[in-house]
Write an enzyme that holds these catalytic residues in place. Structure first.
Site, PDB file in Angstrom:
ATOM      1  N   GLY A   1      -3.906 -10.059 -48.784  1.00 43.06           N
ATOM      2  CA  GLY A   1      -4.807 -11.144 -48.421  1.00 43.06           C
ATOM      3  C   GLY A   1      -6.256 -10.766 -48.645  1.00 43.06           C
TER       4      GLY A   1
ATOM      5  N   LEU B   1       4.675 -13.638 -42.026  1.00 43.94           N
ATOM      6  CA  LEU B   1       5.565 -13.413 -43.160  1.00 43.94           C
ATOM      7  C   LEU B   1       5.201 -12.131 -43.891  1.00 43.94           C
ATOM      8  CD1 LEU B   1       7.818 -14.433 -45.012  1.00 43.94           C
ATOM      9  CD2 LEU B   1       6.118 -15.851 -46.191  1.00 43.94           C
TER      10      LEU B   1
ATOM     11  N   HIS C   1     -21.084 -21.122 -56.113  1.00 43.72           N
ATOM     12  CA  HIS C   1     -21.168 -21.847 -57.386  1.00 43.72           C
ATOM     13  C   HIS C   1     -21.255 -20.874 -58.552  1.00 43.72           C
ATOM     14  CE1 HIS C   1     -22.211 -24.959 -60.281  1.00 43.72           C
ATOM     15  NE2 HIS C   1     -23.232 -24.206 -60.666  1.00 43.72           N
TER      16      HIS C   1
ATOM     17  N   ASN D   1       0.539 -14.672 -42.229  1.00 43.42           N
ATOM     18  CA  ASN D   1       0.327 -13.334 -41.701  1.00 43.42           C
ATOM     19  C   ASN D   1       1.626 -12.753 -41.153  1.00 43.42           C
ATOM     20  OD1 ASN D   1      -1.778 -11.218 -40.656  1.00 43.42           O
ATOM     21  ND2 ASN D   1      -0.502 -11.691 -38.884  1.00 43.42           N
TER      22      ASN D   1
ATOM     23  N   LEU E   1     -20.154 -17.875 -58.657  1.00 41.38           N
ATOM     24  CA  LEU E   1     -18.896 -17.145 -58.811  1.00 41.38           C
ATOM     25  C   LEU E   1     -17.782 -18.018 -59.366  1.00 41.38           C
ATOM     26  CD1 LEU E   1     -18.804 -15.018 -55.517  1.00 41.38           C
ATOM     27  CD2 LEU E   1     -19.104 -14.171 -57.847  1.00 41.38           C
TER      28      LEU E   1
ATOM     29  N   GLY F   1      -8.480 -10.827 -46.206  1.00 43.95           N
ATOM     30  CA  GLY F   1      -9.070 -10.332 -44.973  1.00 43.95           C
ATOM     31  C   GLY F   1      -9.879 -11.391 -44.244  1.00 43.95           C
ATOM     32  N   LEU F   2      -9.727 -12.658 -44.650  1.00 42.50           N
ATOM     33  CA  LEU F   2     -10.481 -13.751 -44.038  1.00 42.50           C
ATOM     34  C   LEU F   2      -9.594 -14.721 -43.263  1.00 42.50           C
ATOM     35  CD1 LEU F   2     -12.870 -14.584 -47.031  1.00 42.50           C
ATOM     36  CD2 LEU F   2     -13.471 -13.383 -44.930  1.00 42.50           C
ATOM     37  N   GLY F   3      -8.274 -14.626 -43.456  1.00 45.76           N
ATOM     38  CA  GLY F   3      -7.359 -15.619 -42.884  1.00 45.76           C
ATOM     39  C   GLY F   3      -7.439 -15.748 -41.380  1.00 45.76           C
TER      40      GLY F   3
END
Length: 385
Positions: free
Chosen positions: A340, A283, A162, A281, A164, A342-344
């Site tokens: 990205g 792509l 919130h 990822n 952020l 780094g969470l995907g």
């Protein structure tokens, strides 16, 4: 390892405490079992025939309370009963179908199972962990203390998100205002500002989603419905088509089997997110003019979605860490400027786990990376909430 006097220990002799060529002192099986007995959670160790070979006092109290009509068992009586429990099939002590089916699933998949288990009047966090040579470890912990910790963590993440989101929204508006007044001298700076702000906004959204998934039990918070995997894959690719066409990358989709075998019970929105992350990822690492290959198949009540790119493949570090949050591979291997959060892939792993499945990665024999999402057609023991 020294003999424990209890019929062996799962994984005994496994040198996980060795580092390099230096042989460190090895704790005995008796010492390890002593530590287990003093742990905050309950432990039950089963052999290949599901016989109890060790049970900690905390686990004893949980199982024996039901045998004693729901009353607590005194420590002396528990120790005496514990002697009788050794060598007894677990099903004779606890014939709970949820517990037994989870043990069977862990054996077949050779993967740990985690679920919320209600036994008697209490809820427990249950982990079923397979070992070598048919050994199995059960870990029990009361949900009361865990729920308090998870609630605190969720509140903290929500508060941070919130805090952020509000300044990020304001900064995005500033960026849009600057873009309307851009000049040749600051065009690149404004474009970079907007790109980084959008990346931060996506990271906040992804972090919130990952936190919710990690704190959920399998099946919790899911809206199950019949999902046609081929149609969903095509729908997800349509979202990525504008970016793919800029680089001349196409999708080659192959579905093996009749349509009725390529349908699963799943949360369509979450599965859409998982496929979007996997295809994005692929792509990201595909060369211009390349092809992303996607295959869908089913066997034995499971569906497998495989996605292969034509990129440089996965390094050893990638294979070991690619599903960890904030991990990014070597940037020199990325074939496009988009980066990205780094969470995907960490999100993909958690979505798979909440559906009772898994995701795995390896290098394809003909080059490129191959990521496989494996899901049960009808998740067993999962309850949507």
């Amino acid at each position: 390892m020294a003999d424990s006097g209890r019929g062996g220990w799962p994984g005994a002799g496994r040198p996980w405490w060795r580092r390099g060529a230096v042989a460190l002192p090895e704790p005995s099986s008796r010492q390890l079992l002593s530590w287990i007995d003093q742990a905050a959670m309950g432990w039950v160790l089963l052999d290949g025939d599901d016989r109890i070979c060790h049970i900690s006092p905390r686990a004893e109290r949980v199982l024996l309370a039901e045998l004693e009509g729901g009353t607590a068992v005194g420590s002396a009586a528990a120790r005496a009963a514990g002697v009788r429990l050794l060598g007894t099939p677990l099903a004779r002590i606890c014939n709970d179908p949820t517990l037994l089916s989870s043990i069977g699933l862990a054996r077949r998949q050779e993967r740990a199972q985690r679920l919320e288990w209600r036994y008697g009047l209490l809820d427990y966090d249950l982990a079923v962990v397979p070992g070598r040579d048919g050994w199995m470890a059960l870990q029990l912990q009361s949900r009361r203390s865990l729920e308090a910790q998870l609630d605190q963590q969720e509140r903290w993440v929500s508060d941070v998100a919130h805090e952020l989101k509000t300044p990020l929204t304001a900064l995005l508006l500033v960026g849009d205002s600057l873009a309307a007044q851009v000049t040749d001298g600051n065009a690149r700076l404004v474009e970079r500002l907007q790109r980084e702000l959008r990346r931060l906004q996506d990271m906040v959204v992804n972090l919130l989603e990952l936190s919710r998934l990690e704190n959920a039990m399998p099946g919790q918070g899911l809206s199950f419905e019949v999902v046609e995997l081929e149609g969903l894959m095509e729908q997800v690719w349509q979202n990525l088509r504008p970016v793919a066409e800029q680089r001349g990358v196409s999708l080659a989709l192959q579905a093996s089997g009749p349509p009725e075998q390529l349908r699963i019970q799943a949360d369509q929105a979450r599965l859409h997110r998982a496929l979007l992350n996997l295809l994005d990822n692929a792509l990201r690492y595909s060369p211009s003019g390349g092809v992303v290959e996607a295959r869908i198949g089913s066997r034995g009540g499971w569906c497998q979605l495989s996605i292969r790119d034509q990129g440089p493949g996965l390094s050893e570090d990638d294979l070991n860490h690619m599903f960890e949050r904030f991990y990014r591979g070597d940037s020199s291997r990325v074939r496009q400027e988009r980066t990205g959060s780094g969470l995907g892939l960490a999100i993909v792993q958690q979505i798979a786990a909440t559906h009772g499945g898994r995701v795995q990665a390896r290098n394809h024999g003909d080059g490129g990376a191959l990521l496989e999402l494996i899901l049960p057609q009808e998740p067993a023991g999962l309850s949507a909430r």
